[in-house]
Design an enzyme around this catalytic site. Structure first.
Site, PDB file in Angstrom:
ATOM      1  N   THR A 187      24.676  37.037  36.138  1.00 53.33           N
ATOM      2  CA  THR A 187      23.406  36.360  36.392  1.00 53.33           C
ATOM      3  C   THR A 187      22.320  37.426  36.394  1.00 53.33           C
ATOM      4  O   THR A 187      22.514  38.516  36.954  1.00 53.33           O
ATOM      5  CB  THR A 187      23.424  35.605  37.731  1.00 53.33           C
ATOM      6  OG1 THR A 187      23.696  36.517  38.797  1.00 53.33           O
ATOM      7  CG2 THR A 187      24.505  34.517  37.723  1.00 53.33           C
ATOM      8  N   GLU A 235      21.332  37.081  15.082  1.00 55.63           N
ATOM      9  CA  GLU A 235      19.897  37.361  15.089  1.00 55.63           C
ATOM     10  C   GLU A 235      19.151  36.439  14.130  1.00 55.63           C
ATOM     11  O   GLU A 235      18.031  35.998  14.411  1.00 55.63           O
ATOM     12  CB  GLU A 235      19.663  38.825  14.705  1.00 55.63           C
ATOM     13  CG  GLU A 235      20.116  39.800  15.788  1.00 55.63           C
ATOM     14  CD  GLU A 235      20.077  41.247  15.335  1.00 55.63           C
ATOM     15  OE1 GLU A 235      20.039  42.123  16.211  1.00 55.63           O
ATOM     16  OE2 GLU A 235      20.097  41.516  14.115  1.00 55.63           O
ATOM     17  N   THR A 238       0.849  -1.182   0.000  1.00 54.05           N
ATOM     18  CA  THR A 238       0.000   0.000   0.000  1.00 54.05           C
ATOM     19  C   THR A 238       0.888   1.237   0.000  1.00 54.05           C
ATOM     20  O   THR A 238       2.098   1.148   0.248  1.00 54.05           O
ATOM     21  CB  THR A 238      -0.944  -0.002   1.217  1.00 54.05           C
ATOM     22  OG1 THR A 238      -1.912   1.033   1.057  1.00 54.05           O
ATOM     23  CG2 THR A 238      -0.195   0.184   2.514  1.00 54.05           C
ATOM     24  N   ALA A 281       1.267  18.274   6.263  1.00 54.47           N
ATOM     25  CA  ALA A 281       1.936  19.098   7.262  1.00 54.47           C
ATOM     26  C   ALA A 281       3.386  18.673   7.452  1.00 54.47           C
ATOM     27  O   ALA A 281       4.290  19.516   7.541  1.00 54.47           O
ATOM     28  CB  ALA A 281       1.178  19.016   8.586  1.00 54.47           C
TER      29      ALA A 281
END
Length: 461
Positions: free
Chosen positions: A164, A299, A117, A332
C-alpha cells in the site's frame, strides 16, 4: 487521429492498418458505413411499400433491393461537388438503381430517402456501428476476464507481499492480483452491456422529429430489422448523452486496462521483478543497453488509455447542441468514437498477450516478502500485545519502536537484527516463542483467503 486520416481520404499512409485489428477496423471503414446506409435506405423503401401510402410498390422496393449499390470512390467524386456526404451517397445509389430500368419507366430511385433527413440515415447507421463495435469489445472483455480468472487459481497458493502506497504491507497471494483484475473486467462488461442497450437506438422521424413527411411505421420497421429500438422522441438527431455513455464506458474500461498494465510495470521494476511481460525470442530491449527488458507493451497500453479517456471529454461536449440540432458534434465524434474503439480493441489484444504469457517469479516474491526482515508482521504483533492486557496505545509504541530500528538498518544497508529478534530482546514485548512463531508465519494472515477464491469460482463472463 487514426480514423480521421482514413475518413479524410488521405491514401497510402498505412497508419490505420498499423493500429487496427481487422474486425474492429472494418467497422469504421467507409465501406461498412455506406453498406449500413444502403440497408437502411432499402429497408425504408420496403417499409413504405408495406405501408402502401407513399406510392412505392412492392415491385419497386424489390427492384431497389436488387440493384442498390455504391462505390466509395464515386461517392468521394460526387461529394467534391455537393459537399454533402448523404446526397453524394444517395446520388451514387440512384445511378445503380436506375441504370437498367426499362425505357419509359419512372425511376425507382425517386423513393430512396423519401421523407427522410440526413440524420435519420447517419444517426441510425452510427448506432448500428456502435453496437457492432461494442460486441467486439464485449468479446475482448470476456476473453481477458477468463484468462485472469484462470491465472488467479494458478497462483492461489503463491505467496507475495501486498503493498500500500508502494510500501510493503502484509502477505497476500499473487492469485489475488489476477482475481481483482477479473472482477474489474466483470464490472467493465456490465458497463458496456448497459452502454450497448442505450446506444442501440435508431430514429427516422424527419427534420425536427415530428414525422411530418414519414410515417412512424417506417422507423419501427427499419429499427426492428437492425436490432435497434426506436427512439421515443428524437429531434432529428439522437441525443448525444447516449454516445457519451458509450464513451464513458470505453474510458473506464481503458482505465481498468491501464491499472492492470501499471501493475505489470511496477512488478517488472529491477528492484522488484516479481513478474514481467513476455520477452520474445530475438526481441531487443534498448538500442544502447542490450541488457534491458523494458515493459514496452504495458507502457503502450497506459499511453493509449490517455487517448481513450481524453476522447470521452469530446463525447461529453457533444451532448449540448443548438436547439433541435447542429453539426458541431459530427466531425468530432467521427474521430473520437472510431479512434477510441480501435485503440481499446488494440489494448485488449496486447493485454491478452501480456497476461496470458505473464512471466512470474515466485522465488523472487518469497525473497521480497522477507526483505524488510519481518516488519510486515507488525499488525499481528500489535494485536498480540493488546491480547496480553496492555492498551493499544502502549502496544503501538512498543511495536513501532522495534520496527523503526529495523527500518533504519535496512535503509543504511546494515545487517542488523530482524524484527522478531528485536522484539525478543525487548522486555516490554512480553510474547512467548510459540506466539511469535504463529505471528511470523505468513500463512497465518491467509487463513480466510479461500473466501475470495470461492467467490471467484462463481464469476462468469
Amino acid at each position: 487521429m487514426l480514423v480521421a486520416i482514413r475518413q479524410n481520404r488521405v491514401k497510402g499512409t498505412g497508419v490505420i492498418n498499423r493500429y487496427t485489428r481487422p474486425a474492429m477496423g472494418a467497422i469504421w471503414e467507409l465501406e461498412n458505413k455506406f453498406n449500413i446506409w444502403k440497408e437502411i435506405e432499402v429497408l425504408a423503401c420496403e417499409a413504405q411499400a408495406e405501408l402502401g401510402k407513399s406510392g412505392i410498390t412492392k415491385e419497386e422496393a424489390a427492384w431497389i433491393r436488387a440493384h442498390a449499390d455504391f462505390t466509395v470512390e464515386r461517392i468521394d467524386e460526387i461529394e467534391k461537388v455537393t459537399n454533402h456526404d448523404v446526397i453524394a451517397f444517395t446520388t451514387n445509389m440512384a445511378e445503380y438503381i436506375d441504370a437498367d430500368v426499362p425505357e419509359g419507366t419512372e425511376p425507382p430511385s425517386r423513393w430512396v430517402h423519401y421523407g427522410m433527413t440526413s440524420s435519420d440515415l447517419g444517426d441510425t447507421a452510427l448506432s448500428y456501428q456502435i453496437t457492432q463495435a461494442i460486441d467486439i469489445i464485449l468479446e475482448d472483455i470476456k476473453q481477458l476476464g477468463e484468462t485472469c480468472k484462470r491465472r488467479a487459481f494458478e497462483f492461489q497458493e503463491t505467496l507475495c507481499v501486498g503493498r500500500t502506497h508502494g510500501i510493503h504491507a502484509e502477505p497476500m497471494t499473487f492469485g489475488m492480483k489476477f482475481g481483482s483484475w477479473a472482477w474489474a473486467l466483470k464490472r467493465a462488461q456490465t458497463r458496456m452491456e448497459e452502454a450497448r442497450k442505450v446506444a442501440a437506438t435508431g430514429a427516422i422521424s424527419g427534420a425536427v422529429g415530428t414525422y411530418s413527411s414519414i410515417d412512424p411505421f417506417v422507423e419501427q420497421y427499419v429499427c426492428e430489422r437492425l436490432g435497434l429500438a426506436a427512439d421515443p422522441l428524437s429531434t432529428q438527431v439522437l441525443a448525444r448523452d447516449r454516445h457519451a455513455q458509450v464513451m464513458a464506458g470505453l474510458a473506464v474500461t481503458a482505465s481498468t486496462l491501464e491499472s492492470i498494465a501499471m501493475q505489470v510495470r511496477l512488478l517488472q521494476q529491477s528492484d522488484v521483478i516479481e513478474a514481467e511481460e513476455p520477452f520474445a525470442k530475438g526481441q531487443k530491449g534498448s538500442s544502447a543497453m542490450p541488457h534491458k527488458r523494458n515493459p514496452i507493451t504495458a507502457e503502450r497500453v497506459c499511453g493509449l488509455a490517455r487517448t481513450v479517456k481524453s476522447n470521452a471529454q469530446v463525447a461529453f461536449d457533444n451532448v449540448a447542441l443548438w436547439y433541435e440540432r447542429d453539426i458541431s458534434h459530427s466531425g468530432a465524434e467521427r474521430v473520437a468514437l472510431a479512434d477510441s474503439f480501435i485503440a481499446l480493441d488494440y489494448m485488449f489484444g496486447k493485454m491478452q498477450w501480456m497476461l496470458d504469457g505473464l512471466q512470474t517469479y515466485p522465488a523472487k516474491m518469497e525473497h521480497n516478502l522477507w526483505r524488510t526482515k519481518g516488519l510486515i508482521f507488525s499488525s499481528k504483533v500489535l494485536l498480540a500485545l493488546v491480547d496480553t492486557g496492555i492498551s493499544r496505545e502502549d502496544a503501538y509504541v512498543i511495536v513501532q519502536r522495534n520496527a523503526m530500528k529495523v527500518w533504519e538498518d535496512i535503509q543504511n544497508a546494515v545487517d542488523g537484527p530482524t524484527y522478531r529478534e528485536n522484539l525478543e530482546a525487548d522486555p516490554e514485548a512480553n510474547l512467548s516463542a510459540e506466539v511469535l512463531d504463529e505471528i511470523f508465519d505468513p500463512w497465518d494472515f491467509l487463513t480466510r483467503k479461500d473466501v475470495v477464491f470461492d467467490r471467484l469460482k462463481e464469476l462468469e463472463f
